[in-house]
Design an enzyme around this catalytic site. Structure first.
Site, PDB file in Angstrom:
ATOM      1  N   LYS A 195       1.232  11.799   5.237  1.00 41.14           N
ATOM      2  CA  LYS A 195       1.651  10.709   6.130  1.00 41.14           C
ATOM      3  C   LYS A 195       2.116   9.504   5.312  1.00 41.14           C
ATOM      4  CE  LYS A 195      -1.321   7.800   6.872  1.00 41.14           C
ATOM      5  NZ  LYS A 195      -2.337   6.772   7.088  1.00 41.14           N
TER       6      LYS A 195
ATOM      7  N   LYS B 195       0.841  -1.213   0.000  1.00 44.12           N
ATOM      8  CA  LYS B 195       0.000   0.000   0.000  1.00 44.12           C
ATOM      9  C   LYS B 195       0.871   1.257   0.000  1.00 44.12           C
ATOM     10  CE  LYS B 195      -3.566   2.725   0.559  1.00 44.12           C
ATOM     11  NZ  LYS B 195      -4.293   3.138  -0.647  1.00 44.12           N
TER      12      LYS B 195
HETATM   13  P1  NAD Z   1     -10.391  10.043   9.005  1.00 43.11           P
HETATM   14  O1  NAD Z   1      -9.482  11.001   9.682  1.00 43.11           O
HETATM   15  O2  NAD Z   1     -11.577  10.529   8.250  1.00 43.11           O
HETATM   16  O3  NAD Z   1     -10.917   8.957  10.070  1.00 43.11           O
HETATM   17  C1  NAD Z   1     -10.133   8.428  11.093  1.00 43.11           C
HETATM   18  C2  NAD Z   1     -11.023   8.297  12.328  1.00 43.11           C
HETATM   19  O4  NAD Z   1     -10.266   7.695  13.387  1.00 43.11           O
HETATM   20  C3  NAD Z   1     -11.521   9.665  12.846  1.00 43.11           C
HETATM   21  O5  NAD Z   1     -12.942   9.645  12.905  1.00 43.11           O
HETATM   22  C4  NAD Z   1     -10.896   9.764  14.232  1.00 43.11           C
HETATM   23  O6  NAD Z   1     -11.714  10.433  15.176  1.00 43.11           O
HETATM   24  C5  NAD Z   1     -10.703   8.304  14.592  1.00 43.11           C
HETATM   25  N1  NAD Z   1      -9.698   8.105  15.627  1.00 43.11           N
HETATM   26  C6  NAD Z   1      -8.511   8.743  15.780  1.00 43.11           C
HETATM   27  N2  NAD Z   1      -7.880   8.262  16.875  1.00 43.11           N
HETATM   28  C7  NAD Z   1      -8.690   7.313  17.405  1.00 43.11           C
HETATM   29  C8  NAD Z   1      -8.592   6.467  18.547  1.00 43.11           C
HETATM   30  N3  NAD Z   1      -7.510   6.495  19.357  1.00 43.11           N
HETATM   31  N4  NAD Z   1      -9.604   5.612  18.810  1.00 43.11           N
HETATM   32  C9  NAD Z   1     -10.702   5.579  18.009  1.00 43.11           C
HETATM   33  N5  NAD Z   1     -10.851   6.361  16.913  1.00 43.11           N
HETATM   34  C10 NAD Z   1      -9.848   7.211  16.621  1.00 43.11           C
HETATM   35  O7  NAD Z   1      -9.442   9.163   8.068  1.00 43.11           O
HETATM   36  P2  NAD Z   1      -9.906   8.268   6.825  1.00 43.11           P
HETATM   37  O8  NAD Z   1      -9.843   9.078   5.593  1.00 43.11           O
HETATM   38  O9  NAD Z   1     -11.142   7.523   7.192  1.00 43.11           O
HETATM   39  O10 NAD Z   1      -8.664   7.256   6.768  1.00 43.11           O
HETATM   40  C11 NAD Z   1      -8.521   6.170   7.682  1.00 43.11           C
HETATM   41  C12 NAD Z   1      -7.318   5.338   7.234  1.00 43.11           C
HETATM   42  O11 NAD Z   1      -7.559   4.840   5.909  1.00 43.11           O
HETATM   43  C13 NAD Z   1      -6.010   6.138   7.154  1.00 43.11           C
HETATM   44  O12 NAD Z   1      -4.944   5.326   7.573  1.00 43.11           O
HETATM   45  C14 NAD Z   1      -5.900   6.501   5.682  1.00 43.11           C
HETATM   46  O13 NAD Z   1      -4.549   6.716   5.281  1.00 43.11           O
HETATM   47  C15 NAD Z   1      -6.515   5.275   5.042  1.00 43.11           C
HETATM   48  N6  NAD Z   1      -7.107   5.494   3.710  1.00 43.11           N
HETATM   49  C16 NAD Z   1      -7.941   6.557   3.484  1.00 43.11           C
HETATM   50  C17 NAD Z   1      -8.502   6.726   2.208  1.00 43.11           C
HETATM   51  C18 NAD Z   1      -9.434   7.873   1.890  1.00 43.11           C
HETATM   52  O14 NAD Z   1      -9.732   8.058   0.681  1.00 43.11           O
HETATM   53  N7  NAD Z   1      -9.892   8.644   2.837  1.00 43.11           N
HETATM   54  C19 NAD Z   1      -8.226   5.809   1.194  1.00 43.11           C
HETATM   55  C20 NAD Z   1      -7.390   4.736   1.474  1.00 43.11           C
HETATM   56  C21 NAD Z   1      -6.849   4.580   2.734  1.00 43.11           C
END
Ligand code: NAD
Length: 292
Positions: A240, A171
């Site tokens: 990141k 990834k």
């Molecule tokens: P986001 O910031 O929208 O969601 C992350 C969530 O985790 C938030 O709601 C936050 O409050 C919660 N969180 C943070 N610390 C926490 C804790 N200690 N306990 C419980 N909840 C906690 O991020 P996202 O866009 O949903 O991305 C999530 C993951 O997926 C990341 O690692 C990102 O790199 C990956 N990702 C995102 C996308 C995208 O298009 N958004 C695509 C592929 C991969």
């Protein structure tokens, strides 16, 4: 009915929880943000306010968290899964995280009679909510087989690339390519425009030729050329991922000059493009004044 816990109900975790529920699983979720928990409860997902609350109920627990440090805290921190979950629990980490973190957590979970696979995703919030994500999987064949029905409810395409941690390596490599493609596609678009060819016509040509990529086929038409910039993936998260790539390259001792330049440019972008802006805004690097 198997109960699936979802920890992290943000842009991706929200869609995953809804897809799992639609797929016939009993779902219980949590998030550090009270607002997010309330929102998901309003959408019909049962939410609890602690990781212990998830651990008490779930047989399989999916993580969708921002960083490797947070994944570590949620699994191995004082109030984490290791402290509260039962033997036999399988963790599916869908976050984009560091392979070493996952491997160390696999060791600790293994000692406690639990296991983990890494299942980072592509496809964005739209893929999550439609259950059409793509996953690169790292883990034992037995754990991946056990997770199969859960993964199938969230994704349309799954590729096992090796043992625990391998999914995150793949990834990180994928996102480094996407990060590089965005910069190069922005540069050639500017080049073509200066040489008298409009961006949409250029892309039609490139997408019929060997220079095409996911960025020219998907990102430019969907989020960039139309000015939408609403992919649901932020600059902060892509920065990141590029840092994760630079870290991994550093660990291997390899000299990868193009990757180093991509990492430098994404690092530089923090001066002009905000954390919460869409990651496709990187195409504006060098066109905005600092502090804008
Ligand atoms: P986001 O910031 O929208 O969601 C992350 C969530 O985790 C938030 O709601 C936050 O409050 C919660 N969180 C943070 N610390 C926490 C804790 N200690 N306990 C419980 N909840 C906690 O991020 P996202 O866009 O949903 O991305 C999530 C993951 O997926 C990341 O690692 C990102 O790199 C990956 N990702 C995102 C996308 C995208 O298009 N958004 C695509 C592929 C991969």
């Amino acid at each position: 009915m198997t109960t699936i816990g979802v920890i992290g109900l943000g842009n991706m975790g929200r869609g995953m929880a809804l897809s799992l529920q639609r797929g016939g699983f009993s779902v219980v979720g949590t998030d550090a943000s009270e607002d997010t928990r309330r929102r998901l409860a309003g959408e019909g997902i049962e939410v609890v306010d602690s990781i212990a609350g998830i651990a008490a109920r779930a047989d399989i627990i999916a993580l969708s968290l921002p960083t490797a440090a947070i994944v570590k805290q949620v699994v191995a921190g004082p109030a984490g899964l290791l402290a509260s979950a039962r033997k036999g629990v399988l963790v599916i980490d869908t976050s984009t995280s560091h392979p070493d973190t996952t491997r160390e957590l696999a060791r600790q979970l293994g000692e406690a009679g639990m296991s983990i696979i890494d299942a980072p995703v592509s496809g964005g919030p739209k893929g999550a909510i439609t259950g059409q994500l793509t996953m690169v999987l790292g883990g034992s064949e037995a754990d991946i087989a056990r997770a199969g029905p859960v993964l199938a409810a969230m994704s349309a395409k799954r590729v096992r690339v090796g043992d625990v941690g391998a999914g995150h390596v793949a990834k990180i490599a994928n996102n480094l390519m996407c990060a590089a493609h965005l910069i190069v596609a922005a540069e050639v678009t500017r080049l073509a425009e200066s040489a008298g060819v409009a961006a949409d016509q250029l892309l039609e040509g490139i997408n019929a030729g060997s220079g095409r990529s996911g960025v020219t086929q998907v990102n430019f038409p969907t989020w960039i050329l139309n000015g939408a910039f609403d992919s649901g993936f932020t600059m902060k998260l892509m920065r990141k991922d590029v840092r994760l790539a630079a870290e991994l390259i550093g660990q291997t001792g390899l000299r990868l000059p193009l990757a180093a330049e991509v990492a430098r440019l994404w690092g530089l972008s923090a001066e002009t493009i905000g954390d919460d802006e869409d990651f496709n805004r990187i195409v504006e690097l060098g066109t905005r004044p600092a502090g804008a």
